[in-house]
Design an enzyme around this catalytic site. Sequence first.
Site, PDB file in Angstrom:
ATOM      1  N   THR A   1     -32.289  -4.908 -18.993  1.00 33.96           N
ATOM      2  CA  THR A   1     -31.532  -4.167 -17.973  1.00 33.96           C
ATOM      3  C   THR A   1     -32.298  -2.881 -17.708  1.00 33.96           C
ATOM      4  O   THR A   1     -33.187  -2.498 -18.477  1.00 33.96           O
ATOM      5  CB  THR A   1     -30.089  -3.889 -18.409  1.00 33.96           C
TER       6      THR A   1
ATOM      7  N   SER B   1     -18.598  -5.899 -17.784  1.00 35.17           N
ATOM      8  CA  SER B   1     -19.904  -5.288 -18.041  1.00 35.17           C
ATOM      9  C   SER B   1     -19.712  -3.995 -18.825  1.00 35.17           C
ATOM     10  O   SER B   1     -18.597  -3.476 -18.945  1.00 35.17           O
ATOM     11  CB  SER B   1     -20.589  -4.986 -16.707  1.00 35.17           C
TER      12      SER B   1
ATOM     13  N   GLY C   1     -26.744  -3.431 -23.166  1.00 40.09           N
ATOM     14  CA  GLY C   1     -25.510  -4.167 -23.449  1.00 40.09           C
ATOM     15  C   GLY C   1     -24.373  -3.179 -23.671  1.00 40.09           C
ATOM     16  O   GLY C   1     -24.295  -2.140 -23.016  1.00 40.09           O
TER      17      GLY C   1
END
Length: 607
Positions: A417, A482, A504
């Site tokens: 990410t 999320s 995460g």
Amino acid sequence: MRRLLFSASASLCLGLVPGCATLPAPGPTPAPLPSPTATGRGGAAATVDVRATAAAIDILRAGGNAVDAAVAAASVLGVTDPYSCGIGGGGFMLVYLAREGRVVTLDHRETAPQALERSRLYENGAPIPLEPLVTSGLSVGVPGSLLGWDEALRRHGSRPLATVLQPAIRVAEQGFDVDPTFFEQTRHNVERFRDFSSSAALFLGPDGQPWPVGSTFKNPGLARTYRLVAQGGPRVFYRGEIARAIVDTVTHPPVVPGAARTVRPGVLSLEDLAGYEVHVRPPVTSSYRGYTLHGMGAPSSGGLALALTFNLLEAFSPASLSRADFLHRYLEASRLAFADRNAFLGDPAFVSVPEAGLLSRDYATQRRSALDGARASTLAAAPGNPLPFQGGATAAPTSPAEPLRRAAEETVLNKETTHITTSDAAGNIVAYTCTIEGEGGNGMVVPGYGFLLNNELTDFDLPATMDAPHPNAPAPGKRPRSSMSPVLVLEDGAPVLALGSPGGSTIITTVGQTLVNHLDFGMPIHEALAAPRVSQRNSANHVSQAEPEFLSTPEAAALIARGHGFTDVGPLGATTAIRFNADGTVTAVAEPRRRGGGSAMVVTPVK
Ligand code: GLU
């Protein structure tokens, strides 16, 4: 600052040959040397990659705004950081509109296909384990990034998507030098990539190995895809030839003959792509010691989990406590916040999230009684009951079923990410976190189009029993919860800080700790960001996760004396931020070391 100029490389990569890399020699003109901190005026950008930051700065210099710059950076990262983000994934963008003094967020989270009944994720009555689900068509959510970029530009940008994509097309065509971070990320994926003809052709050399450090990596397939989008708009992706290629990849994964892996096909359809929508949502707003915090609302848990943490923490004064005593309260507050996050957060189109109750000060006051100021909890915290603070319903919430297979973003210490932070001369700001979920997403490149698909649907929780209720259980058309946490902090209506991170569910604690470091401990922003990290997310064994550098601090020893335990998990996050200074300058900051170090630049540097 040197501008980015790429010379044509004397490579053998011609036409649409995927996965072209050349060994050192002439290659692209080197990118500017990355620096993790820059102070100046006229706009700023910070990302993990110097080419992405340079693309953002170039567009700002050419008169573009912070939204143009963020999308330019994101599209370049789709080329240079393809294992973290790109048009095969989704994200959450927070935009501050200076003229209106208003914050909006764009939710372009990946969405479960309409045919993805929960039962499809269970076999023989049990949830499909995480690993086979990651590398499968079943974990691919409808990608949202491209429509998110287009929507952001249409609403708040000053350039069309076709213009903003140009730097990324150049980088994809002309290539970039493989650095140790890119090499390592490829290496982690070698076994998976070998199993897919399209992924091996793009990311591995003819010997089946990652392209070596120093070679020039080109992605003509992605350059072509971006060109198609520049010409035809996002429609070609959501309704045209790219949509057909995505559906084909998900439903008929391009597995090489003889691969040992069982790759389950997915159920994504052309209708799912054609029906994808970006949701423009108000931010989650809270206050902390006179600052206003704007964060991302559901289906991200980022904004609420941070607000819960800081509402609890506000009762304790950093000035009258040692740093260790304050950190103890921060970790315990985070533990309680995660108990609530896990119990109540899900896609608001499917779940009634008690946001007002969770944000209420009275709820925080009641909840604080569960926080022991002297000792670390040795038990996982139970969720509180925010419903009486909602106004209306007073019944105790039913506890969600304990998931057997927890969301991937909670259990896997994801190193991927990415987070982009930009600002412009007019004072507009973007904090943008985007992802394809795991490192390398689901491992499948869409053949001929040069991008990886996400495995975002592994962010759903799968209760042990197939029909047990859970706010984050999968359902057709649902968005998985999320942790992405783009955040903007204001004081007296003026921006102070914008930031975000990957990682995460540790995203929430990384952003939280950076805020504590800066707002409470008074660390300059670059120190706040570089400081060793620790993360408490209501783990069942009560132990917090920490970077090795944190374990050797005096605070760690003092916390152990208060009953805390730690496991060393290596680096946490890869934050970028922009600090808006009192003298009108801004300081853009990226990681000095984590994930190979990031890149911060400003339009007009000041010494
Ligand atoms: N999928 C995660 C989320 O949405 C992000 C993954 C990561 O940060 O590595 O929260």
